[in-house]
Scaffold this active site. Structure first.
Site, short mmCIF file in Angstrom:
data_model
loop_
_atom_site.label_atom_id
_atom_site.label_comp_id
_atom_site.label_asym_id
_atom_site.label_seq_id
_atom_site.Cartn_x
_atom_site.Cartn_y
_atom_site.Cartn_z
N SER A 141 42.72 42.45 30.66
CA SER A 141 41.93 43.46 29.87
C SER A 141 40.88 42.66 29.29
O SER A 141 39.94 42.04 30.19
CB SER A 141 42.89 43.86 28.79
OG SER A 141 42.09 44.66 28.05
N TYR A 155 32.97 50.64 29.28
CA TYR A 155 33.56 49.92 29.78
C TYR A 155 34.93 49.62 28.80
O TYR A 155 36.00 49.53 29.63
CB TYR A 155 32.96 48.50 30.04
CG TYR A 155 33.51 46.98 30.12
CD1 TYR A 155 34.12 46.80 31.36
CD2 TYR A 155 33.59 46.29 29.09
CE1 TYR A 155 35.00 45.53 31.54
CE2 TYR A 155 34.42 44.98 29.22
CZ TYR A 155 34.89 44.82 30.43
OH TYR A 155 35.53 43.56 30.54
N LYS A 159 39.27 49.67 29.45
CA LYS A 159 40.24 48.32 28.97
C LYS A 159 41.19 48.85 27.89
O LYS A 159 42.24 48.47 27.98
CB LYS A 159 39.58 47.14 28.22
CG LYS A 159 38.59 46.47 29.33
CD LYS A 159 39.31 46.05 30.51
CE LYS A 159 38.20 45.10 31.63
NZ LYS A 159 39.35 44.62 32.63
N1 LIG Z 1 34.15 36.91 31.94
C1 LIG Z 1 34.18 37.53 30.72
O1 LIG Z 1 33.59 37.11 29.76
C2 LIG Z 1 35.33 38.39 30.59
C3 LIG Z 1 35.86 38.76 29.44
C4 LIG Z 1 36.89 39.81 29.25
C5 LIG Z 1 37.29 40.42 30.51
N2 LIG Z 1 36.75 39.94 31.59
C6 LIG Z 1 37.48 40.83 32.75
O2 LIG Z 1 37.64 39.69 33.60
C7 LIG Z 1 37.86 40.23 35.30
C8 LIG Z 1 37.05 39.55 36.10
O3 LIG Z 1 35.83 39.30 35.75
P1 LIG Z 1 34.99 38.10 35.72
O4 LIG Z 1 34.66 37.47 34.27
O5 LIG Z 1 35.76 37.13 36.42
O6 LIG Z 1 33.59 38.40 36.34
P2 LIG Z 1 33.03 37.85 37.91
O7 LIG Z 1 33.02 36.44 37.74
O8 LIG Z 1 31.81 38.76 37.88
O9 LIG Z 1 34.06 38.51 38.88
C9 LIG Z 1 34.30 40.03 39.19
C10 LIG Z 1 35.33 39.81 40.39
O10 LIG Z 1 35.77 41.28 40.41
C11 LIG Z 1 35.77 41.72 41.65
N3 LIG Z 1 35.56 43.09 41.91
C12 LIG Z 1 34.70 44.04 41.60
N4 LIG Z 1 34.89 45.00 41.77
C13 LIG Z 1 35.75 45.00 42.76
C14 LIG Z 1 36.63 46.20 43.41
N5 LIG Z 1 36.25 47.35 43.60
N6 LIG Z 1 37.50 45.60 44.49
C15 LIG Z 1 37.72 44.25 44.52
N7 LIG Z 1 37.29 43.23 43.66
C16 LIG Z 1 36.31 43.70 42.69
C17 LIG Z 1 34.45 40.75 42.25
O11 LIG Z 1 34.68 40.71 43.69
P3 LIG Z 1 32.96 40.62 44.64
O12 LIG Z 1 32.90 39.02 44.56
O13 LIG Z 1 33.41 41.38 45.87
O14 LIG Z 1 31.99 41.24 43.83
C18 LIG Z 1 34.84 39.45 41.69
O15 LIG Z 1 35.88 38.70 42.36
C19 LIG Z 1 37.31 41.75 34.96
O16 LIG Z 1 38.31 42.71 34.82
C20 LIG Z 1 36.59 41.61 33.63
O17 LIG Z 1 36.38 42.78 32.67
C21 LIG Z 1 35.85 39.23 31.88
#
Ligand SMILES: NC(=O)c1ccc[n+]([C@@H]2O[C@H](COP(=O)([O-])OP(=O)(O)OC[C@H]3O[C@@H](n4cnc5c(N)ncnc54)[C@H](OP(=O)(O)O)[C@@H]3O)[C@@H](O)[C@H]2O)c1
Length: 297
Positions: A141, A155, A159
């Site tokens: 989340s 967004y 969540k």
């Molecule tokens: N980073 C933060 O500060 C933060 C904070 C709170 C929550 N989150 C959550 O953490 C999770 C991961 O994000 P992240 O921070 O690691 O960002 P990220 O580095 O941009 O990675 C996003 C990942 O999600 C994949 N993805 C997106 N849409 C998809 C789909 N339809 N099917 C399969 N894979 C998909 C992307 O794959 P591709 O390489 O193919 O695009 C990538 O592997 C998300 O749910 C996000 O909401 C992040």
């Protein structure tokens, strides 16, 4: 879940293993000797890991918005390893824009990935975990699952939905030996802000005062004028610690920023509840004894 002293034989299934949290978690697990089903939309992005850890990985094409790929990925994982011990629903992206600015199509697209993608994956994996009478589900989340902000409400709403789904699911599957943990990261240095944020084309001038701040922060992170505080490698270790624990938490906030934001929200909800308590309580029928949940007969 089998856990021998020399090596872990747990099987993890991670959505979005290509980058960010999913990739950091997969690398950390593989370095520790665990087995990982690496799922990605583009398998080239996980090729290095499948080459390095060929005996403990399976790479599967998976876009979470495609139900047939979800079902097929889970089938392949079970065929190869016979079980899934930990499911990590990580794949996701964000939409930036005031509520009125985001088109219906963009809202639906956002829910397709962040909510319906998770539900489809749960429906594919849960029958196996129920049969095993064990397993752990990590739903990624965000602090945005607790606090919604101007400019990111769509967004945030995905969540919030994930929080409700996870909270109910935890109660439903606990008797079957399955655990659920909701992970709530603050701001972490992944590709999220640079590559996973979709900014609305429509911008209504009237919302600039409320949402200009968040848009500016996003631009500053993208230009590297400010950096996210959180280290995804440390987040991975915290998630593993939660799964390893005898007393796994329902919620795991990640980062000092997350703790502050969530505490402020909890305090404000409590303060408002107390301030409006009399008005709230006075809506019950006369025969109801305040403080009791049952209606007097
Ligand atoms: N980073 C933060 O500060 C933060 C904070 C709170 C929550 N989150 C959550 O953490 C999770 C991961 O994000 P992240 O921070 O690691 O960002 P990220 O580095 O941009 O990675 C996003 C990942 O999600 C994949 N993805 C997106 N849409 C998809 C789909 N339809 N099917 C399969 N894979 C998909 C992307 O794959 P591709 O390489 O193919 O695009 C990538 O592997 C998300 O749910 C996000 O909401 C992040």
């Amino acid at each position: 879940m089998v856990n021998s002293s020399s090596s872990y034989v747990r099987v993890w299934f991670i959505t979005g293993s290509s980058r960010g949290f999913g990739r950091a978690l997969a690398e950390t697990l593989l370095d520790r000797g665990e087995t990982v089903v690496l799922t990605a939309r583009n398998l080239q992005q996980v090729e290095d890991l499948t080459t390095r850890f060929s005996d403990r990985t399976l790479a599967v094409q998976l876009d979470v918005t495609k139900p047939e790929e979800v079902q097929d990925a889970v089938k392949q994982a079970i065929a190869k390893f016979g079980r899934i011990d930990v499911l990590v629903n990580n794949a996701g992206y964000g939409t930036l824009g005031a509520i009125e600015e985001v088109s219906d199509q963009a809202v639906r697209r956002q829910f397709e990935t962040n909510v319906f993608g998770v539900l489809e994956t749960l429906r594919a994996v849960l029958p196996h975990m129920r049969q095993q009478r064990g397993g752990h589900i990590l739903n990624i989340s965000s602090v945005s699952g607790i606090v919604s902000g101007a400019g990111s409400g769509i967004y945030d709403s995905t969540k919030f939905a994930l929080e409700a789904i996870s909270e109910a699911l935890a109660k439903e599957v606990a008797p079957l030996g399955i655990k659920v943990t909701i992970v709530e990261p603050g701001s972490f240095r992944t590709d999220f802000v640079t590559r996973s944020l979709v900014v609305t084309d429509t911008q209504i001038e009237d919302y600039e005062a409320a949402t200009g701040h968040i848009r500016q922060i996003v631009r500053d992170v993208q230009d590297m004028k400010i950096r996210e505080q959180g280290d995804p490698k440390k987040a991975a270790l915290a998630m593993i610690q939660a799964v390893d624990s005898e007393n796994s938490p329902l919620r795991l906030a990640l980062g000092p920023h997350a703790i502050n934001i969530i505490n402020t929200k909890l305090e404000s909800v409590k303060a408002e509840l107390d301030t409006w308590k009399e008005v709230s309580v006075n809506t019950a029928f006369e025969e109801v004894v305040v403080g009791e949940t049952q209606v007097a007969s």
